[in-house]
Design an enzyme around this catalytic site. Structure first.
Site, PDB file in Angstrom:
ATOM      1  N   ARG A  24       0.551  -1.394   0.454  1.00  0.00           N
ATOM      2  CA  ARG A  24       0.141   0.191  -0.222  1.00  0.00           C
ATOM      3  C   ARG A  24       1.045   1.514   0.198  1.00  0.00           C
ATOM      4  O   ARG A  24       0.409   2.002  -0.079  1.00  0.00           O
ATOM      5  CB  ARG A  24      -1.153   0.325   1.506  1.00  0.00           C
ATOM      6  CG  ARG A  24      -2.172   1.072   0.764  1.00  0.00           C
ATOM      7  CD  ARG A  24      -3.230   0.746   2.132  1.00  0.00           C
ATOM      8  NE  ARG A  24      -2.952   1.338   3.459  1.00  0.00           N
ATOM      9  CZ  ARG A  24      -3.294   1.148   4.459  1.00  0.00           C
ATOM     10  NH1 ARG A  24      -4.311   0.621   4.366  1.00  0.00           N
ATOM     11  NH2 ARG A  24      -2.322   1.190   5.417  1.00  0.00           N
TER      12      ARG A  24
ATOM     13  N   LYS B  90      -2.878   6.764   0.811  1.00  0.00           N
ATOM     14  CA  LYS B  90      -2.569   7.468   2.155  1.00  0.00           C
ATOM     15  C   LYS B  90      -1.149   8.110   2.249  1.00  0.00           C
ATOM     16  O   LYS B  90      -0.220   8.322   2.348  1.00  0.00           O
ATOM     17  CB  LYS B  90      -1.644   5.923   2.889  1.00  0.00           C
ATOM     18  CG  LYS B  90      -1.992   6.056   4.637  1.00  0.00           C
ATOM     19  CD  LYS B  90      -2.316   5.003   5.377  1.00  0.00           C
ATOM     20  CE  LYS B  90      -2.187   4.795   7.077  1.00  0.00           C
ATOM     21  NZ  LYS B  90      -3.656   5.384   7.767  1.00  0.00           N
TER      22      LYS B  90
ATOM     23  N   GLU C 289     -16.396   5.716   5.674  1.00  0.00           N
ATOM     24  CA  GLU C 289     -15.228   5.156   6.715  1.00  0.00           C
ATOM     25  C   GLU C 289     -14.888   6.055   7.698  1.00  0.00           C
ATOM     26  O   GLU C 289     -15.558   7.061   7.801  1.00  0.00           O
ATOM     27  CB  GLU C 289     -14.167   5.110   6.528  1.00  0.00           C
ATOM     28  CG  GLU C 289     -13.830   5.874   5.851  1.00  0.00           C
ATOM     29  CD  GLU C 289     -11.735   6.226   5.686  1.00  0.00           C
ATOM     30  OE1 GLU C 289     -11.194   5.026   5.593  1.00  0.00           O
ATOM     31  OE2 GLU C 289     -11.483   6.886   4.532  1.00  0.00           O
TER      32      GLU C 289
HETATM   33  N1  PMP Z   1      -9.546   4.389   6.715  1.00  0.00           N
HETATM   34  C1  PMP Z   1      -8.792   5.371   7.311  1.00  0.00           C
HETATM   35  C2  PMP Z   1      -9.087   6.427   6.917  1.00  0.00           C
HETATM   36  C3  PMP Z   1      -7.235   5.604   8.062  1.00  0.00           C
HETATM   37  O1  PMP Z   1      -6.225   6.455   8.228  1.00  0.00           O
HETATM   38  C4  PMP Z   1      -6.783   3.876   8.517  1.00  0.00           C
HETATM   39  C5  PMP Z   1      -5.949   3.871   9.343  1.00  0.00           C
HETATM   40  N2  PMP Z   1      -4.865   3.433   8.112  1.00  0.00           N
HETATM   41  C6  PMP Z   1      -7.874   3.033   8.419  1.00  0.00           C
HETATM   42  C7  PMP Z   1      -8.923   3.338   7.430  1.00  0.00           C
HETATM   43  C8  PMP Z   1      -7.655   1.747   8.789  1.00  0.00           C
HETATM   44  O2  PMP Z   1      -6.488   1.211   8.000  1.00  0.00           O
HETATM   45  P1  PMP Z   1      -5.456  -0.504   8.295  1.00  0.00           P
HETATM   46  O3  PMP Z   1      -6.408  -1.429   8.911  1.00  0.00           O
HETATM   47  O4  PMP Z   1      -4.597  -0.687   6.960  1.00  0.00           O
HETATM   48  O5  PMP Z   1      -5.071   0.252   9.066  1.00  0.00           O
END
Ligand code: PMP
Length: 286
Positions: free
Chosen positions: A52, A151, A184
């Protein structure tokens, strides 16, 4: 000994770990990052997090100067130097120092940073009693403006929604997309349970494809609980049987209220409890 921070292959004491004020990561949020966990000496799904990170970098045309294999080794080396077996790992890659204009072509020397630190866990009561969410009026970034799949170091969209949550006494806030659908939360993905199945927004709802999200979908399917990735509205959350969030820091955390309205029975549900246990087992054996 003070915490050791990795910058471009060298280690610095935390207080001496610095980047230029001309770095476009600081000036413009021009860069990418990852948040990762290490459990009992094993970094959870490092390959997926690195994939990612490199994809986020590719999406913003940022060339990470080292290979994912070398970066993986350096993550473990940083953990070793700090004698961590259980830790939170922050990978950051900035565009590097440049001029005061936006032009990324005028930057040089991207900074590859690895910070390892103690995990700041949410208080245990949130896992026992569940979180309350509010819906932020700040919508998630339009995918055609800045894709939530990236990200990036520019997290102001999420921070604006987080501020709304905090102002209302909630540690997390629900973000809708430009179509009014559930996207989300500010740092977590969202799931509901409805008639024994999981439902979570698809990636094209404009979300980050969470590593924890994907692990939980696999765990549910292994337990005979199907998961649909379909568009959701607030209505679906209001009529859900259960709700929970997933994320690297939060792991799997129950949600019992949205906008002051109880979800299901207003208590942590059985499928959520089952998945919390399954996730714990997974990370400790990984
Ligand atoms: N959505 C956002 C906007 C985030 O910042 C995160 C944290 N990285 C997640 C979802 C969850 O992703 P992950 O399970 O890979 O930490």
């Amino acid at each position: 000994m003070s915490l050791q921070v990795y910058i471009n292959g060298k280690f610095y004491a935390k207080e001496d770990a610095k980047v230029s004020v001309y770095d476009h990561g600081l000036l413009y949020g021009d860069g990418v990052f990852e948040g990762i966990r290490c459990y009992s000496g094993n970094v959870f799904r490092l390959k997926e997090h690195l994939e990612r990170l490199y994809e986020s970098a590719r999406a913003i045309m940022l060339q990470i100067p080292i290979s994912p294999e070398k970066l993986a080794e350096d993550v473990y080396e940083t953990l070793r130097r700090n004698q961590f077996t259980d830790a939170y790992i922050r990978l950051v890659v900035t565009r590097g120092a440049g001029s005061l204009g936006l032009d990324p072509n005028k930057t040089s020397d991207p900074q590859v940073i690895i910070i390892t630190d103690k995990i700041a866990l949410y208080p245990a009561e949130y896992y026992d009693k569940g979180l309350e969410l509010i819906t932020a009026s700040t919508i998630r970034n339009h995918p055609a403006a800045l894709s939530p799949r990236i990200k990036s170091l520019n997290y102001l969209n999420n921070i604006m929604a987080k501020l709304e949550g905090l102002q209302a006494g909630c540690v997390e806030a629900l973000m809708l997309n430009h179509k009014g659908e559930v996207a989300e939360c500010t740092g977590d993905n969202i799931f509901i349970v409805r008639k024994g199945r999981l439902v979570t927004p698809p990636i094209d709802a404009g979300i980050l494809e969470g590593v924890t999200r994907n692990a939980v979908i696999e765990l549910a399917e292994a337990a005979g609980i199907g998961c649909d990735q379909t568009a959701l509205t607030r209505h679906d959350i209001f009529i859900a049987d259960e709700c929970f969030l997933t994320g690297t820091a939060a792991e799997v955390i129950p949600v019992v209220k949205l906008d002051k309205r109880p979800i299901g029975a207003g208590v942590v549900g059985p499928i959520t409890t089952q998945l919390i246990a399954a996730f714990k087992k997974l990370v400790h054996k990984a």
